[in-house]
Design a protein around this motif. Structure first.
Motif, PDB file in Angstrom:
ATOM      1  N   ILE A 166       2.525   7.396   7.820  1.00 14.65           N
ATOM      2  CA  ILE A 166       1.395   6.981   9.015  1.00 14.65           C
ATOM      3  C   ILE A 166       2.201   5.940   8.544  1.00 14.65           C
ATOM      4  CG2 ILE A 166      -0.754   5.834   9.419  1.00 14.65           C
ATOM      5  CD1 ILE A 166      -1.837   9.088   8.896  1.00 14.65           C
ATOM      6  N   LEU A 167       1.632   4.905   7.896  1.00 14.58           N
ATOM      7  CA  LEU A 167       2.048   3.444   6.975  1.00 14.58           C
ATOM      8  C   LEU A 167       3.627   3.178   7.900  1.00 14.58           C
ATOM      9  CD1 LEU A 167       0.777   3.305   3.387  1.00 14.58           C
ATOM     10  CD2 LEU A 167      -0.066   1.941   6.063  1.00 14.58           C
ATOM     11  N   GLU A 168       4.899   4.289   7.306  1.00 17.31           N
ATOM     12  CA  GLU A 168       6.084   4.081   7.843  1.00 17.31           C
ATOM     13  C   GLU A 168       6.296   3.668   9.263  1.00 17.31           C
ATOM     14  OE1 GLU A 168       8.083   7.515   6.012  1.00 17.31           O
ATOM     15  OE2 GLU A 168       8.610   6.096   3.992  1.00 17.31           O
ATOM     16  N   THR A 169       5.264   4.610  10.205  1.00 13.26           N
ATOM     17  CA  THR A 169       5.599   4.541  11.596  1.00 13.26           C
ATOM     18  C   THR A 169       4.938   3.269  11.940  1.00 13.26           C
ATOM     19  OG1 THR A 169       5.147   6.995  11.299  1.00 13.26           O
ATOM     20  CG2 THR A 169       4.109   5.582  13.594  1.00 13.26           C
ATOM     21  N   ILE A 170       3.719   2.406  11.425  1.00 13.50           N
ATOM     22  CA  ILE A 170       3.347   1.197  11.509  1.00 13.50           C
ATOM     23  C   ILE A 170       4.037   0.290  11.917  1.00 13.50           C
ATOM     24  CG2 ILE A 170       2.151  -0.224  10.762  1.00 13.50           C
ATOM     25  CD1 ILE A 170      -0.141   1.541   9.824  1.00 13.50           C
ATOM     26  N   LEU A 171       5.318   0.252  10.597  1.00  4.77           N
ATOM     27  CA  LEU A 171       6.028  -0.006   9.624  1.00  4.77           C
ATOM     28  C   LEU A 171       7.226  -0.677  11.448  1.00  4.77           C
ATOM     29  CD1 LEU A 171       6.436   0.357   6.045  1.00  4.77           C
ATOM     30  CD2 LEU A 171       5.763  -1.823   6.968  1.00  4.77           C
ATOM     31  N   LYS A 172       7.601   0.446  11.594  1.00  2.12           N
ATOM     32  CA  LYS A 172       9.194   1.072  12.272  1.00  2.12           C
ATOM     33  C   LYS A 172       8.534   0.157  14.065  1.00  2.12           C
ATOM     34  CE  LYS A 172      10.800   5.092  10.648  1.00  2.12           C
ATOM     35  NZ  LYS A 172      10.681   6.379  11.093  1.00  2.12           N
ATOM     36  N   GLY A 173       6.712   0.149  14.146  1.00  2.00           N
ATOM     37  CA  GLY A 173       6.401  -0.466  14.759  1.00  2.00           C
ATOM     38  C   GLY A 173       6.569  -2.129  15.267  1.00  2.00           C
ATOM     39  N   LEU A 174       6.239  -2.419  13.718  1.00  2.00           N
ATOM     40  CA  LEU A 174       6.371  -4.036  13.364  1.00  2.00           C
ATOM     41  C   LEU A 174       7.310  -4.448  13.398  1.00  2.00           C
ATOM     42  CD1 LEU A 174       3.624  -4.026  10.719  1.00  2.00           C
ATOM     43  CD2 LEU A 174       3.057  -5.404  12.999  1.00  2.00           C
ATOM     44  N   GLU A 175       8.150  -3.727  12.671  1.00  2.00           N
ATOM     45  CA  GLU A 175       9.445  -4.108  12.648  1.00  2.00           C
ATOM     46  C   GLU A 175      10.777  -3.417  14.447  1.00  2.00           C
ATOM     47  OE1 GLU A 175      14.421  -1.985  11.370  1.00  2.00           O
ATOM     48  OE2 GLU A 175      12.657  -1.306  10.621  1.00  2.00           O
ATOM     49  N   ILE A 176      10.301  -3.350  15.675  1.00  2.00           N
ATOM     50  CA  ILE A 176      10.599  -3.209  16.827  1.00  2.00           C
ATOM     51  C   ILE A 176       9.823  -4.705  17.584  1.00  2.00           C
ATOM     52  CG2 ILE A 176      11.435  -0.474  17.005  1.00  2.00           C
ATOM     53  CD1 ILE A 176       9.245  -0.352  18.403  1.00  2.00           C
ATOM     54  N   HIS A 177       8.649  -4.971  17.124  1.00  2.00           N
ATOM     55  CA  HIS A 177       8.484  -6.626  17.508  1.00  2.00           C
ATOM     56  C   HIS A 177       8.894  -7.765  16.797  1.00  2.00           C
ATOM     57  CE1 HIS A 177       5.781  -3.355  19.454  1.00  2.00           C
ATOM     58  NE2 HIS A 177       5.759  -4.590  20.785  1.00  2.00           N
ATOM     59  N   THR A 234       0.770  -1.374  -0.101  1.00  2.00           N
ATOM     60  CA  THR A 234      -0.089  -0.136  -0.150  1.00  2.00           C
ATOM     61  C   THR A 234       0.878   1.337   0.007  1.00  2.00           C
ATOM     62  OG1 THR A 234      -1.839  -1.383   1.274  1.00  2.00           O
ATOM     63  CG2 THR A 234      -1.574   1.658   1.312  1.00  2.00           C
ATOM     64  N   LYS A 235       1.816   1.086   1.053  1.00  2.00           N
ATOM     65  CA  LYS A 235       2.943   2.190   0.992  1.00  2.00           C
ATOM     66  C   LYS A 235       3.260   2.229  -0.780  1.00  2.00           C
ATOM     67  CE  LYS A 235       7.001   3.580   1.968  1.00  2.00           C
ATOM     68  NZ  LYS A 235       8.618   2.951   2.714  1.00  2.00           N
ATOM     69  N   ASN A 236       3.464   1.447  -0.674  1.00  2.00           N
ATOM     70  CA  ASN A 236       4.456   1.530  -2.981  1.00  2.00           C
ATOM     71  C   ASN A 236       3.539   2.109  -3.244  1.00  2.00           C
ATOM     72  OD1 ASN A 236       7.010   1.127  -1.695  1.00  2.00           O
ATOM     73  ND2 ASN A 236       6.627  -1.391  -2.343  1.00  2.00           N
ATOM     74  N   ARG A 237       2.412   1.952  -3.426  1.00  2.00           N
ATOM     75  CA  ARG A 237       1.407   2.270  -4.356  1.00  2.00           C
ATOM     76  C   ARG A 237       1.106   3.622  -3.745  1.00  2.00           C
ATOM     77  NH1 ARG A 237      -3.966  -1.312  -4.281  1.00  2.00           N
ATOM     78  NH2 ARG A 237      -4.629   0.108  -6.328  1.00  2.00           N
ATOM     79  N   PRO A 278      -0.711  14.851  -3.696  1.00  2.00           N
ATOM     80  CA  PRO A 278       0.441  14.905  -2.549  1.00  2.00           C
ATOM     81  C   PRO A 278       0.586  14.874  -0.815  1.00  2.00           C
ATOM     82  CG  PRO A 278       0.871  17.262  -4.069  1.00  2.00           C
ATOM     83  CD  PRO A 278      -0.857  16.089  -4.270  1.00  2.00           C
ATOM     84  N   VAL A 279      -0.786  14.564  -0.800  1.00  2.00           N
ATOM     85  CA  VAL A 279      -2.219  14.231   0.246  1.00  2.00           C
ATOM     86  C   VAL A 279      -1.680  12.977   1.058  1.00  2.00           C
ATOM     87  CG1 VAL A 279      -3.658  13.236   0.141  1.00  2.00           C
ATOM     88  CG2 VAL A 279      -3.932  14.496   1.868  1.00  2.00           C
ATOM     89  N   ASN A 280      -0.766  11.911  -0.402  1.00  2.00           N
ATOM     90  CA  ASN A 280      -0.499  10.554   0.119  1.00  2.00           C
ATOM     91  C   ASN A 280       0.526  10.515   0.892  1.00  2.00           C
ATOM     92  OD1 ASN A 280      -2.650   9.980  -1.476  1.00  2.00           O
ATOM     93  ND2 ASN A 280      -1.497   8.732  -2.799  1.00  2.00           N
ATOM     94  N   ARG A 281       1.346  11.678   0.888  1.00  2.00           N
ATOM     95  CA  ARG A 281       2.754  11.890   1.654  1.00  2.00           C
ATOM     96  C   ARG A 281       2.386  11.831   3.288  1.00  2.00           C
ATOM     97  NH1 ARG A 281       4.352  16.499  -1.219  1.00  2.00           N
ATOM     98  NH2 ARG A 281       6.387  15.571  -2.787  1.00  2.00           N
ATOM     99  N   SER A 282       1.272  12.194   3.746  1.00  2.00           N
ATOM    100  CA  SER A 282       1.126  11.932   5.051  1.00  2.00           C
ATOM    101  C   SER A 282       0.607  10.686   5.047  1.00  2.00           C
ATOM    102  CB  SER A 282      -0.413  12.753   5.592  1.00  2.00           C
ATOM    103  OG  SER A 282       0.318  14.154   5.056  1.00  2.00           O
ATOM    104  N   TYR A 283       0.363  10.334   4.353  1.00  2.00           N
ATOM    105  CA  TYR A 283      -0.384   8.635   4.750  1.00  2.00           C
ATOM    106  C   TYR A 283       0.974   7.548   4.457  1.00  2.00           C
ATOM    107  CZ  TYR A 283      -4.786  10.759   3.065  1.00  2.00           C
ATOM    108  OH  TYR A 283      -5.479  11.125   2.753  1.00  2.00           O
ATOM    109  N   VAL A 284       1.623   8.321   3.936  1.00  2.00           N
ATOM    110  CA  VAL A 284       2.939   7.704   3.794  1.00  2.00           C
ATOM    111  C   VAL A 284       3.845   7.629   4.818  1.00  2.00           C
ATOM    112  CG1 VAL A 284       4.923   7.223   2.534  1.00  2.00           C
ATOM    113  CG2 VAL A 284       3.132   7.304   0.730  1.00  2.00           C
TER     114      VAL A 284
END
Lengths: 229, 203
Positions: free
Chosen positions: A187-198, A167-170, A179-185
């Motif tokens: 947010i998704l990157e923050t989720i990915l960081k959360g998953l990564e630390i787990h 989804t992030k790539n799309r 340009p609003v997609n930047r905000s969504y990206v």
């Protein structure tokens, strides 16, 4: 993560567990537009043929709500039941029960108790329930809970991660137009960081290796490459 | 061989190094995924075919070339899990090439330095080996791995029956869905051989 701290579910000393993982993902997932939330949830579920195309607008969510079961005889919890997440969309209710690892940790009886309690509290609302077991599963096949024919839809954290990355790539591809997609990206990157630390990462698998130019039999010619002096 | 031929060979060397980089990246992800899903924490690793990659120190240039290619046959050692009253410890070994083990006729270390002793590439295999120890202190040593580790052998059990090893083709672990299936198979096997359930369903 914020909800985990607010609800005293995250102990900074004890570290990263199921509740910190749930909070790390869903705190931020519900900040996204409604259609992206459901796109991610639905497509993370491998066996999703019984899930609706959309669930309507996101209305509200509660992390670890305490549902009173004192008057309920049909559940094994004598005081209260606490699903991990209870979400209200315009057309559906959603319960999410999450576990730390992508291995057998989910509990059939827990599902049943939560569904029975939900029916007792919300049964007269004109909205169906969608139940997700996130993590703690081996088989991704949807199964029947045995209570009012409610289905248990299953999501592995690794599959959720894969869909978030796609989804992030799309969204990134269309940033120039939207340009609003930047905000969504972000947010998704923050989720990915959360998953990564787990411990959930963007793994590369062996089947993505491309066949290289050296044919297998050529490997035996190595000795021919070495000139004897 | 003239310079043109050498250029071609060096081109193959560059391909080989980049292929190894991509391959090893995926092997590390595979091992990490296995640890997460089997509930083990990675502790340390060591090469089992040669010595470790040389760091600082003297006389490094006289050491084996293999010492710079550790993942030829490498052990990833995970810690111990407690299961009821038992303890189980695990290592995952990547056997990138069974060629030496399939072709060797003696246990001479120097045989490792001569590729003529290796079975042809197309007849060799790449494998992943799981080794478990039940209620021990993890003193796995080379004696266990000096047994026949050729492609012909898929299973090992120590005399004391506290060590159990099983090998699979690495190609069977091609993505997370396939890995999950193999792990489920492994769970059933370990239950049968060691009476331990690695992945438990909570009832």
């Amino acid at each position: 993560m914020l909800n985990a701290i607010l609800e005293n579910k995250f102990n900074l000393v004890k570290g990263l567990k199921e509740d910190s993982l749930t909070s790390s993902v869903f705190d931020y997932l519900f900040m996204l537009p409604d259609n992206i939330i459901w796109h991610i949830m639905k497509n993370s579920c491998v066996d999703n043929k019984n899930l609706p195309e959309n669930v309507g607008e996101f209305i509200d969510c509660s992390f670890w709500p305490k549902w009173d079961t004192k008057s309920l005889k049909l559940v094994t919890n004598s005081r209260f039941i606490e699903p991990d997440l209870f979400v209200e969309f315009e057309n559906y209710f959603v319960i999410i029960e999450s576990k730390r690892y992508d291995k057998d940790q989910q509990d059939v009886n827990q599902w049943k108790n939560q569904i029975k309690t939900f029916s007792h509290i919300y049964g007269e609302e004109n909205k169906e329930l969608i139940y997700f077991a996130v993590g703690g599963i081996w088989s991704s096949k949807t199964e029947n809970s045995g209570i009012e024919d409610k289905l248990i839809h299953k999501i592995k954290w690794q599959n959720l991660l894969d869909i978030i990355i796609k989804t992030k790539n799309r969204l990134t591809k269309n940033i120039d137009i939207l340009p609003v997609n930047r905000s969504y990206v972000r947010i998704l990157e923050t989720i990915l960081k959360g998953l990564e630390i787990h411990g959930y990462n963007n793994f590369l698998w062996l089947n993505s290796l491309k066949r290289n130019q050296i044919e297998m039999k050529e490997g035996n010619k190595i000795k021919e490459w070495i000139t004897k002096i | 061989m003239d310079n043109k031929d050498l250029d071609k060979v060096l081109g193959d060397v560059r391909i080989a190094y980049r292929l190894l980089y991509e391959y090893q990246k995926r092997v590390l992800d595979l091992v990490s995924y296995l640890g997460n899903n089997l509930g083990f924490s990675y502790e340390q690793g060591c090469p089992r075919f040669s010595s470790t990659v040389p760091r600082k120190g003297k006389r490094v240039l006289s050491r084996w070339s293999w010492d710079w290619l550790n993942m030829y046959f490498y052990e990833f050692h995970f810690g111990t899990q407690e299961k009821n009253n038992d303890k189980i410890t695990m290592s995952v070994i990547i056997q990138s090439d069974t060629g030496y083990y399939d072709g060797k006729t003696s246990n001479s270390q120097e045989d490792r330095l001569n590729l003529d002793n290796f079975k042809p590439v197309e007849l060799s295999n790449s494998r992943i080996i799981f080794i478990f120890e039940l209620n021990g202190n993890w003193t796995i040593d080379d004696s266990f791995l000096k047994k026949d580790i050729s492609n012909n052998v898929r299973e090992w059990i120590s005399e004391s029956k506290e060590f159990y090893g099983v090998a699979y083709n690495l190609s069977e672990f091609y993505n997370n869905v396939a890995i999950d299936e193999k792990v489920e198979e492994l769970n059933i096997l370990i239950k049968k051989k060691l009476n331990i359930t690695l992945i438990e369903r909570e009832l």
